[in-house]
Scaffold this motif. Structure first.
Motif, PDB file in Angstrom:
ATOM      1  N   ARG A 217       0.832  -1.209   0.000  1.00 46.13           N
ATOM      2  CA  ARG A 217       0.000   0.000   0.000  1.00 46.13           C
ATOM      3  C   ARG A 217       0.863   1.255   0.000  1.00 46.13           C
ATOM      4  O   ARG A 217       0.597   2.201  -0.741  1.00 46.13           O
ATOM      5  CB  ARG A 217      -0.915   0.000   1.221  1.00 46.13           C
ATOM      6  N   ARG A 218       1.903   1.251   0.791  1.00 45.47           N
ATOM      7  CA  ARG A 218       2.700   2.462   0.965  1.00 45.47           C
ATOM      8  C   ARG A 218       3.686   2.701  -0.170  1.00 45.47           C
ATOM      9  O   ARG A 218       3.844   3.838  -0.633  1.00 45.47           O
ATOM     10  CB  ARG A 218       3.446   2.376   2.300  1.00 45.47           C
ATOM     11  N   TYR A 221       1.697   0.465  -4.560  1.00 52.23           N
ATOM     12  CA  TYR A 221       0.441   0.940  -5.147  1.00 52.23           C
ATOM     13  C   TYR A 221       0.118   2.382  -4.762  1.00 52.23           C
ATOM     14  O   TYR A 221      -0.342   3.160  -5.593  1.00 52.23           O
ATOM     15  CB  TYR A 221      -0.720   0.033  -4.724  1.00 52.23           C
ATOM     16  N   PHE A 223      -2.259   2.840  -2.708  1.00 50.28           N
ATOM     17  CA  PHE A 223      -3.663   2.647  -2.345  1.00 50.28           C
ATOM     18  C   PHE A 223      -3.850   1.156  -2.114  1.00 50.28           C
ATOM     19  O   PHE A 223      -2.922   0.360  -2.312  1.00 50.28           O
ATOM     20  CB  PHE A 223      -4.598   3.147  -3.455  1.00 50.28           C
ATOM     21  N   TRP A 224      -5.043   0.751  -1.721  1.00 49.06           N
ATOM     22  CA  TRP A 224      -5.310  -0.661  -1.482  1.00 49.06           C
ATOM     23  C   TRP A 224      -6.783  -0.923  -1.697  1.00 49.06           C
ATOM     24  O   TRP A 224      -7.625  -0.059  -1.401  1.00 49.06           O
ATOM     25  CB  TRP A 224      -4.903  -1.055  -0.062  1.00 49.06           C
ATOM     26  N   THR A 225      -7.118  -2.080  -2.268  1.00 48.62           N
ATOM     27  CA  THR A 225      -8.503  -2.438  -2.525  1.00 48.62           C
ATOM     28  C   THR A 225      -8.714  -3.917  -2.202  1.00 48.62           C
ATOM     29  O   THR A 225      -7.744  -4.687  -2.115  1.00 48.62           O
ATOM     30  CB  THR A 225      -8.897  -2.212  -3.996  1.00 48.62           C
ATOM     31  N   ARG A 273       2.142  10.366  -7.276  1.00 49.44           N
ATOM     32  CA  ARG A 273       1.114   9.629  -6.540  1.00 49.44           C
ATOM     33  C   ARG A 273       1.008   8.191  -7.006  1.00 49.44           C
ATOM     34  O   ARG A 273       0.759   7.284  -6.205  1.00 49.44           O
ATOM     35  CB  ARG A 273      -0.232  10.346  -6.717  1.00 49.44           C
ATOM     36  N   THR A 274       1.197   7.940  -8.301  1.00 48.65           N
ATOM     37  CA  THR A 274       0.976   6.603  -8.840  1.00 48.65           C
ATOM     38  C   THR A 274       2.260   5.838  -9.143  1.00 48.65           C
ATOM     39  O   THR A 274       2.195   4.660  -9.486  1.00 48.65           O
ATOM     40  CB  THR A 274       0.133   6.684 -10.125  1.00 48.65           C
ATOM     41  N   PRO A 277       4.626   6.856  -4.540  1.00 42.72           N
ATOM     42  CA  PRO A 277       3.692   7.390  -3.536  1.00 42.72           C
ATOM     43  C   PRO A 277       4.353   7.740  -2.214  1.00 42.72           C
ATOM     44  O   PRO A 277       3.907   8.680  -1.532  1.00 42.72           O
ATOM     45  CB  PRO A 277       2.673   6.259  -3.373  1.00 42.72           C
ATOM     46  N   HIS A 326      -2.260   4.376 -11.850  1.00 44.93           N
ATOM     47  CA  HIS A 326      -1.325   3.294 -11.586  1.00 44.93           C
ATOM     48  C   HIS A 326      -1.368   2.290 -12.728  1.00 44.93           C
ATOM     49  O   HIS A 326      -2.328   2.250 -13.503  1.00 44.93           O
ATOM     50  CB  HIS A 326      -1.695   2.609 -10.261  1.00 44.93           C
ATOM     51  N   SER A 332      -6.908   1.463  -9.531  1.00 45.37           N
ATOM     52  CA  SER A 332      -6.604   2.814  -9.044  1.00 45.37           C
ATOM     53  C   SER A 332      -7.617   3.842  -9.505  1.00 45.37           C
ATOM     54  O   SER A 332      -7.877   4.821  -8.796  1.00 45.37           O
ATOM     55  CB  SER A 332      -5.202   3.240  -9.502  1.00 45.37           C
TER      56      SER A 332
END
Length: 371
Positions: A217-218, A221, A223-225, A273-274, A277, A326, A332
């Motif tokens: 996540r950190r 990516y 982000f995380w899903t 960001r992508t 990150p 991403h 993303s």
């Protein structure tokens, strides 16, 4: 969600090795709806990786099943739905679970299936056969086994090479093609200047699944899903499969000009960001942040746009969309991706009903996603 605006235009290689290392610590007929998943069907997904004492359940509403093709057994996911079938094909090192976020949003109009290729996840890990020709043949055999005469094929990353081969060799089996950051030009990427800032890696590995998830996540990516978590937990790393398929795809010159089906391309450019990150965190060094941004501006993003332009010249009737996101763009940036795919599939099915010789081209467009 990011805001996006549509601008009409007239007329990485993915770090698969890093993900694998981390995981190791005729007109088609409408398909009948499949039954909803049950506890027994969920067991067919295989055992997810969990820590001792940890409980985790896959939340995606799919059924897991297997099909025997070309001497091996492949796992596929069935999200159900009615209508022309959509087959989702994942990237190198991943599984069909990587589409857990996307697939349920297409089932109101389509039968949606996801195939996990040989050497990945809970599909068989064969002693060989890790070539694009073989995995494309596996997709064709999968369609045969399920009685699917024609399907919409949605490919992420490496799978773009597979659907290109399948569509040029068996155009009658393809209703349309969707490329999700799936125009591999790895020779150009390998010739590109390396990123000036390395992604931090844990010196002592991971002590738990929670640590793996937090690192991804950190640092990878940003982000995380639920789909990424399912992909991680059901993944079974196979270095031989990943390396062999990547090596086989590198020298291929995709015959895009031979494509005859409607085509949608959703390609990415990157931002801090992508791609970096962790450099947006307050503790990041400003010099590293500036160097990373300069590399994106001078090398990565120009290369991505050049890949898109080469494709557009070969397939002028394709719909081409560029999104800042991403590499796992369907995870993303789900809103614009889902909207584009749904509109494209509807348009493609109208095109299939057109008289012979009628045009099904659309204007080429570019989507700019703002942070």
């Amino acid at each position: 969600m990011p805001r996006h605006r549509l601008i009409c235009i007239l007329p990485m290689r993915l770090t698969v090795a890093l993900l694998v290392a981390c995981a190791a610590c005729a007109p088609g007929r409408a398909q009948p709806a499949s039954p909803p998943p049950s506890p027994a069907a969920a067991a067919e997904c295989g055992e997810p990786r969990v820590d001792p004492g940890e409980r985790w359940t896959d939340p995606s509403p799919h059924r897991c099943a297997y099909v025997a093709v070309n001497g091996i057994r492949l796992q596929y996911l069935d999200w159900g739905g009615r209508g022309e079938p959509v087959v989702l094909l994942h990237g190198s090192g991943s599984t069909a679970h990587s589409f857990d976020d996307l697939a349920p949003r297409l089932t109101d109009r389509h039968r949606v299936l996801g195939l996990t290729r040989r050497g990945h996840g809970h599909s068989d890990h064969s002693d060989g056969g890790y070539t694009i020709a073989q995995t494309a043949a596996d997709v064709l055999a999968f369609l045969d086994a399920l009685g699917i005469r024609r399907a919409h094929l949605v490919a992420h990353s490496l799978a773009g090479a597979e659907i290109t081969r399948l569509a040029t060799e068996h155009p009658d089996r393809v209703a349309s093609l969707v490329y999700l950051d799936a125009l591999p030009d790895w020779q150009a990427e390998w010739a590109m200047v390396d990123a000036p800032v390395a992604r931090p890696t844990p010196a002592a590995g991971f002590g738990s699944m929670a640590e793996r998830v937090e690192w991804l996540r950190r640092y990878f990516y940003g982000f995380w899903t639920p789909a990424l978590e399912a992909d991680l937990r059901y993944g079974r790393p196979n270095r031989e499969a990943v390396d062999a398929l990547d090596a086989d795809a590198v020298p291929l010159a995709p015959a895009y000009a031979g494509l005859r089906a409607p085509v949608l391309v959703i390609h990415t450019t990157r931002s801090l960001r992508t791609r970096f990150p962790w450099l947006l965190e307050p503790t990041a060094a400003p010099g590293e942040r500036d160097a990373a941004q300069a590399w994106l501006n001078r090398h990565h993003n120009p290369n991505a746009l050049a890949v898109v332009e080469r494709f557009r010249q070969q397939v002028p009737g394709a719909r081409v969309v560029v999104i800042e996101g991403h590499h796992y763009i369907h995870n993303s940036n789900p809103e614009p991706v889902v909207a584009e795919i749904r509109a494209f599939l509807e348009h493609s099915e109208r095109a299939l009903r057109m008289p012979p010789g009628a045009s099904h081209t659309r204007r080429v467009s570019r989507v700019v996603v703002e942070p």
